[in-house]
Scaffold this motif. Structure first.
Motif, PDB file in Angstrom:
ATOM      1  N   GLU B  70       0.827  -1.214   0.000  1.00 16.07           N
ATOM      2  CA  GLU B  70       0.000   0.000   0.000  1.00 16.07           C
ATOM      3  C   GLU B  70       0.865   1.270   0.000  1.00 16.07           C
ATOM      4  N   ASP B  71       1.973   1.245   0.746  1.00 18.50           N
ATOM      5  CA  ASP B  71       2.803   2.449   0.889  1.00 18.50           C
ATOM      6  C   ASP B  71       3.836   2.581  -0.222  1.00 18.50           C
ATOM      7  N   GLY B  72       3.788   1.721  -1.223  1.00 20.80           N
ATOM      8  CA  GLY B  72       4.724   1.817  -2.338  1.00 20.80           C
ATOM      9  C   GLY B  72       5.976   0.991  -2.142  1.00 20.80           C
ATOM     10  N   SER B  73       6.156   0.413  -0.952  1.00 22.09           N
ATOM     11  CA  SER B  73       7.314  -0.458  -0.735  1.00 22.09           C
ATOM     12  C   SER B  73       7.019  -1.833  -1.330  1.00 22.09           C
ATOM     13  N   VAL B  74       8.024  -2.702  -1.304  1.00 26.37           N
ATOM     14  CA  VAL B  74       7.882  -4.019  -1.927  1.00 26.37           C
ATOM     15  C   VAL B  74       7.750  -5.093  -0.848  1.00 26.37           C
ATOM     16  N   GLY B  75       6.796  -5.981  -0.996  1.00 27.76           N
ATOM     17  CA  GLY B  75       6.600  -7.061  -0.036  1.00 27.76           C
ATOM     18  C   GLY B  75       6.645  -8.408  -0.714  1.00 27.76           C
ATOM     19  N   PRO B  76       6.718  -9.488   0.052  1.00 28.01           N
ATOM     20  CA  PRO B  76       6.769 -10.829  -0.543  1.00 28.01           C
ATOM     21  C   PRO B  76       5.416 -11.241  -1.125  1.00 28.01           C
ATOM     22  N   MET B  77       5.475 -12.083  -2.141  1.00 24.56           N
ATOM     23  CA  MET B  77       4.228 -12.637  -2.700  1.00 24.56           C
ATOM     24  C   MET B  77       4.436 -14.125  -2.917  1.00 24.56           C
ATOM     25  N   LEU B  78       4.970 -14.531  -4.054  1.00 26.13           N
ATOM     26  CA  LEU B  78       5.253 -15.961  -4.230  1.00 26.13           C
ATOM     27  C   LEU B  78       6.564 -16.336  -3.547  1.00 26.13           C
ATOM     28  N   ALA B  79       7.426 -15.351  -3.363  1.00 31.57           N
ATOM     29  CA  ALA B  79       8.664 -15.599  -2.614  1.00 31.57           C
ATOM     30  C   ALA B  79       8.380 -15.344  -1.140  1.00 31.57           C
ATOM     31  N   SER B  80       8.856 -16.265  -0.291  1.00 30.28           N
ATOM     32  CA  SER B  80       8.668 -16.033   1.145  1.00 30.28           C
ATOM     33  C   SER B  80       9.690 -15.020   1.641  1.00 30.28           C
ATOM     34  N   GLY B  81      10.783 -14.899   0.927  1.00 27.41           N
ATOM     35  CA  GLY B  81      11.800 -13.920   1.291  1.00 27.41           C
ATOM     36  C   GLY B  81      12.912 -13.931   0.256  1.00 27.41           C
ATOM     37  N   TRP B  82      13.899 -13.066   0.434  1.00 25.59           N
ATOM     38  CA  TRP B  82      15.011 -12.999  -0.513  1.00 25.59           C
ATOM     39  C   TRP B  82      16.248 -12.444   0.175  1.00 25.59           C
ATOM     40  N   THR B  83      17.380 -12.768  -0.424  1.00 25.10           N
ATOM     41  CA  THR B  83      18.646 -12.206   0.063  1.00 25.10           C
ATOM     42  C   THR B  83      19.361 -11.593  -1.136  1.00 25.10           C
ATOM     43  N   VAL B  84      20.197 -10.605  -0.846  1.00 23.09           N
ATOM     44  CA  VAL B  84      20.958  -9.949  -1.915  1.00 23.09           C
ATOM     45  C   VAL B  84      22.433 -10.173  -1.622  1.00 23.09           C
ATOM     46  N   SER B  85      23.184 -10.547  -2.644  1.00 19.74           N
ATOM     47  CA  SER B  85      24.620 -10.810  -2.463  1.00 19.74           C
ATOM     48  C   SER B  85      25.338  -9.517  -2.093  1.00 19.74           C
ATOM     49  N   PRO B  86      26.518  -9.640  -1.453  1.00 12.65           N
ATOM     50  CA  PRO B  86      27.235  -8.418  -1.019  1.00 12.65           C
ATOM     51  C   PRO B  86      27.511  -7.443  -2.165  1.00 12.65           C
ATOM     52  N   ASP B  87      27.725  -7.968  -3.377  1.00 17.43           N
ATOM     53  CA  ASP B  87      27.994  -7.041  -4.500  1.00 17.43           C
ATOM     54  C   ASP B  87      26.698  -6.459  -5.079  1.00 17.43           C
TER      55      ASP B  87
END
Lengths: 314, 525
Positions: B70-87
């Motif tokens: 609702e606030d324009g941020s991104v939330g999970p849907m089919l993914a329960s979560g995610w990680t981003v590599s250090p780079d």
């Protein structure tokens, strides 16, 4: 008779080729790119260019025309750019809706015009004539979309007698389909009856002045007989021409009625096609309208001798 | 005569009674929620041939890895979560367990890869393909599926807006569909997704029916943008295509519609106060304004552009044009956006004395300035008339050219105009809002602002993840925008939705799409 019909149909071929040529090039003169409209505001220009090429719109116009004409001759009107459906299928399904509305409306409007126009002419200058002419003038002055909305409001919203939106094809459930069509048919009947009444009245006045009508009266024939046997057949011929023209016009042009009553007809198909620059659909609709004009005019010409013995099909 | 009148009344009453007793064929069994579309959807393929209506309908059927909140941020849907590599280049998504497509097939990483490969294929028309390419925010270089529940997406460079791009509505939420959605020859059939409703029937230019998906596995929580917990509370949803606004209002009043979204301002009077009708509304993250060709002979002088801006009483114009529903705005960042801060809030006030002085200083001699507009939406034409009248007070000679939307759009796309009224639909990220204006006109004639400084700031806003830093960048862009005046922002609209009283749970939101999950009918039909 048959040779006359064949000759008329053959004569229609060059007309249709000229129509096809004009339609094809005029549609392309309107600014606007179907690929751009399909991909929407903000689409990447390279994506628009790719879709343009995929649709064959990057080829020279004369090549596009030759390809289209070749397909038309073989009975293929192409496919809609926006929906991907064959244009011929779209025309057939939409023509059912428009055809039912137009044929019933024009039929009813003609009956009303015959009765009201003849009676007004018969009572020329009287209160009845004044009432009929005032009514016809009012009808001519009222835009059809406004009348449609008014009927929608009264019979749909206030009285709850009729549905206001939606459509069920005749082939699926004729009774339900009719319920959805009552208001559009009523709107179109009223809208078209104005000009037909005026034409019928005018023709009937001319005929009522003729000697054979005076003679018929002098013979002691009842007024009803004079009007039905002597006035109506001779006065109806010009109105029949107008009915033919009206039919041709309405087959391609009840977009406003179809939009107000959400009917999936030919007019809405064409308007949507123009707005989205769906060239094959617009070309198909206009060509179809031209064919309808030719056929209706032919039918009217064939019917003419029935009402006016001075005219022969040859 | 009296007998005749009495007879006619009797016949009319009989016909009326008959019609009132007979109803058209009943809709399919179960409760049906009926909503309106002002035009047919463009296709059933998410993010491909599309418009706002298409996005709205299809986001009931398909879901992406992530979704907009609702606030324009991104939330999970089919993914329960995610990680981003250090780079910052590799995103690892863990898929939610137990999700099944509408055809019963379980969701796996292979399905995600198949969908993404299809979106990014060379012959794809996916709206966001260019955003996820070398010239966009970052190119997707590899999609790996280390196991059935994990997807790795590798980018050629870090892209803080990657998730937001995946979640974008105009990208179709990057909806994941089952491969049976396409035929053996690769042609699109219909969407087999994972959403709370499955694809029912599409009758072109009549309606789109969606059917409740009994196997849906909702996230916890309630309505939250396109994310959050979704529950199909009705058996069927019907989106009816009703182009005419008055006919749509009549349908709502008659009870043939339950939800009338995007009520036109001029229809508000018809609906307001009607028994059995309630309203819901939300500010839209859109903006309407005037785009100016800064390279055009007359408008090349920034003093004249400033004079035009200062000649307008934006607050009064907004009040009249939107019937009091819109919010006057001078910033490309809409009031509903999270980055609408103190700097953006400042409204350019009408100052005729300064405007006249600027006109004089610019050497303008009353040459006509062509202002292009259309009736799509009708408010655009009204706004053009008011702009013309207000500008005249400052000595600026505006001539209005009214066109159909397709022609206006074609001329906008090729930059073939001096000034044009234009509206940009909701974009949830501020970079996207500035992005519609900023760019190199030589390669993209739609862009009106090709200042190197603006291009550089826009680029910074895309590669910066820190919120505070982004706010600073947007503030600078906003100040720069007001100084150079490549466009004049007038207002943001308020999306008003009219509802029949049995409807429960409906919530408007700034992204301008109707969401019919978690929406019920008090007395189920």
């Amino acid at each position: 008779m048959i040779s006359y019909v064949i000759r008329r149909l053959l004569l229609a071929v060059p007309t249709l080729i000229i129509v096809a040529l004009m339609v094809f090039f005029l549609v392309r003169l309107i600014p606007g790119d179907p690929a751009q409209i399909m991909l929407g505001e903000g689409a990447d220009p390279s994506a628009v260019a790719a879709l343009h090429a995929e649709l064959g719109l990057d080829k020279p116009v004369y090549v596009q025309f030759a390809t289209w004409l070749r397909h038309v001759v073989s009975g293929d009107l192409g496919t809609s750019i926006t929906t991907g459906e064959p244009v011929s299928t779209l025309l057939i399904t939409r023509a059912e809706t428009t055809g039912v509305v137009v044929l019933i409306s024009v039929g009813l409007a003609t009956l009303i015009a015959i009765a009201a126009g003849t009676v007004a002419a018969w009572r020329r200058g009287g209160k009845l004539d004044l009432a009929v002419m005032s009514g016809a003038s009012l009808i001519l002055a009222v835009p059809s979309f406004w009348l449609g909305l008014l009927l929608l409001l009264v019979f749909g919203v206030w009285l709850h007698w009729l549905p206001v939106v939606g459509y069920i094809p005749f082939s699926e459930d004729p009774w339900s389909a009719m319920l959805f069509l009552i208001l559009p048919i009523a709107t179109l009947t009223i809208s078209e009856s104005g000009v037909l009444i005026r034409m019928m009245r005018s023709s009937a006045i001319d005929v009522l002045r003729l000697d054979y009508v005076t003679h018929a009266r002098a013979k002691g024939l009842a007024e009803r007989t004079v009007l039905s046997r002597h006035v109506f057949p001779n006065a109806f011929a010009p109105t029949l021409t107008l009915v033919g023209l009206t039919l041709g016009r309405l087959f391609g042009g009840i977009a406003v009625i179809e939009t107000v009553f959400t009917l999936p007809g030919l007019g809405r198909l064409m308007v949507t096609g123009v707005l989205s620059r769906d060239y094959p659909v617009v070309q198909g609709c206009l060509l179809f309208t031209a064919v309808i004009y030719v056929v209706v005019n032919l039918v009217v010409d064939l019917l003419y001798p029935l009402f006016d013995p001075r005219v022969t099909v040859e | 005569m009296r007998k005749t009148i009495a007879g006619l009344i009797l016949i009319a009453a009989g016909v009326g009674l008959g019609l009132a007793l007979v109803h058209p064929k009943a809709p399919p069994t179960g409760s049906m929620l009926r909503a309106r579309l002002n035009a047919d959807i463009a296709s059933s393929d998410p993010g491909m041939k599309r418009d706002a209506n298409t996005d709205a309908v299809l986001l009931h059927v398909v879901e992406g890895l992530v979704a907009l909140r609702e606030d324009g941020s991104v939330g999970p849907m089919l993914a329960s979560g995610w990680t981003v590599s250090p780079d910052g280049r590799t995103y690892r998504f863990a898929l939610r367990r137990g999700i099944r497509f509408h055809n019963g097939a379980p969701l796996s990483s292979a399905d995600v890869k198949w969908s993404l490969d299809r979106y990014l294929a060379p012959d794809s028309h996916w709206r966001c393909k260019s955003d996820l390419s070398a010239k966009g925010i970052a190119a997707v270089t590899v999609i790996n599926t280390p196991d059935p529940d994990t997807v790795d997406i590798v980018l050629d460079r870090p892209a803080p807006l990657f998730l937001a791009t995946l979640a974008r509505l105009d990208c179709g939420g990057t909806g994941i569909t089952h491969r049976a959605s396409v035929g053996p020859d690769g042609t699109w059939l219909y969407p087999i997704g994972t959403g709370p409703f499955r694809w029912g029937e599409w009758r072109h230019n009549q309606y789109v029916d969606l059917v409740k998906y009994d196997g849906y596995r909702p996230l916890p929580g309630g309505t939250d943008g396109n994310a959050g917990g979704k529950h199909a509370l009705v058996e069927r949803v019907r989106f009816s295509v009703i182009p005419d606004g008055s006919a749509a209002s009549a349908a709502l009043l008659r009870g043939s519609l339950d939800v009338l979204d995007a009520l036109a301002p001029n229809e508000l009077g018809t609906i307001a106060g009607a028994p059995g009708i309630m309203q819901d509304s939300a500010m839209s993250a859109d903006f309407y304004g005037i785009l100016l060709q800064t390279g055009a002979p007359v408008l090349r002088d920034v003093r004249l552009r400033r004079a035009l801006s200062l000649s307008l009483d934006v607050a009064a114009l907004t009040r009249v044009v939107t019937h009091g529903t819109g919010v006057p705005d001078s910033s490309p960042i809409p009031a509903a956006n999270a980055f609408y801060g103190a700097a953006e809030r400042v409204l350019v006030k009408r100052d005729l004395a300064t405007a006249r002085a600027l006109v004089k200083a610019s050497g303008y001699r009353g040459e006509p300035i062509e202002l292009m507009t259309s009736h799509s939406p009708p408010e655009m034409y009204d706004a053009a008339i008011l702009v013309q009248a207000m500008a005249r007070d400052a000595g600026i000679n505006i001539q209005i050219v009214s066109l159909d939307w397709a022609t206006q759009f074609a001329r906008y796309s090729s930059g073939d105009y001096q000034a044009t009224m234009f509206g940009f639909s909701a974009r949830m990220d501020a970079s996207q809002m500035f992005g519609v204006l900023i760019g190199d006109r030589a390669t993209d004639p739609r862009k009106v602002w090709n200042s190197p400084q603006a291009i550089d700031l826009l680029h910074q806003s895309v590669v910066t993840g820190d919120r505070a830093q982004r706010q600073q960048i947007f503030d600078q862009l906003d100040a720069h925008f007001r100084s150079e005046v490549p466009a004049i922002v007038l207002y943001n609209t308020r999306r008003v939705t009219a509802l029949r009283t049995p409807v429960t749970g409906y919530r408007s939101w700034s992204a301008q799409t109707q969401r019919l999950w978690n929406v019920g009918l008090g007395n189920s039909r």
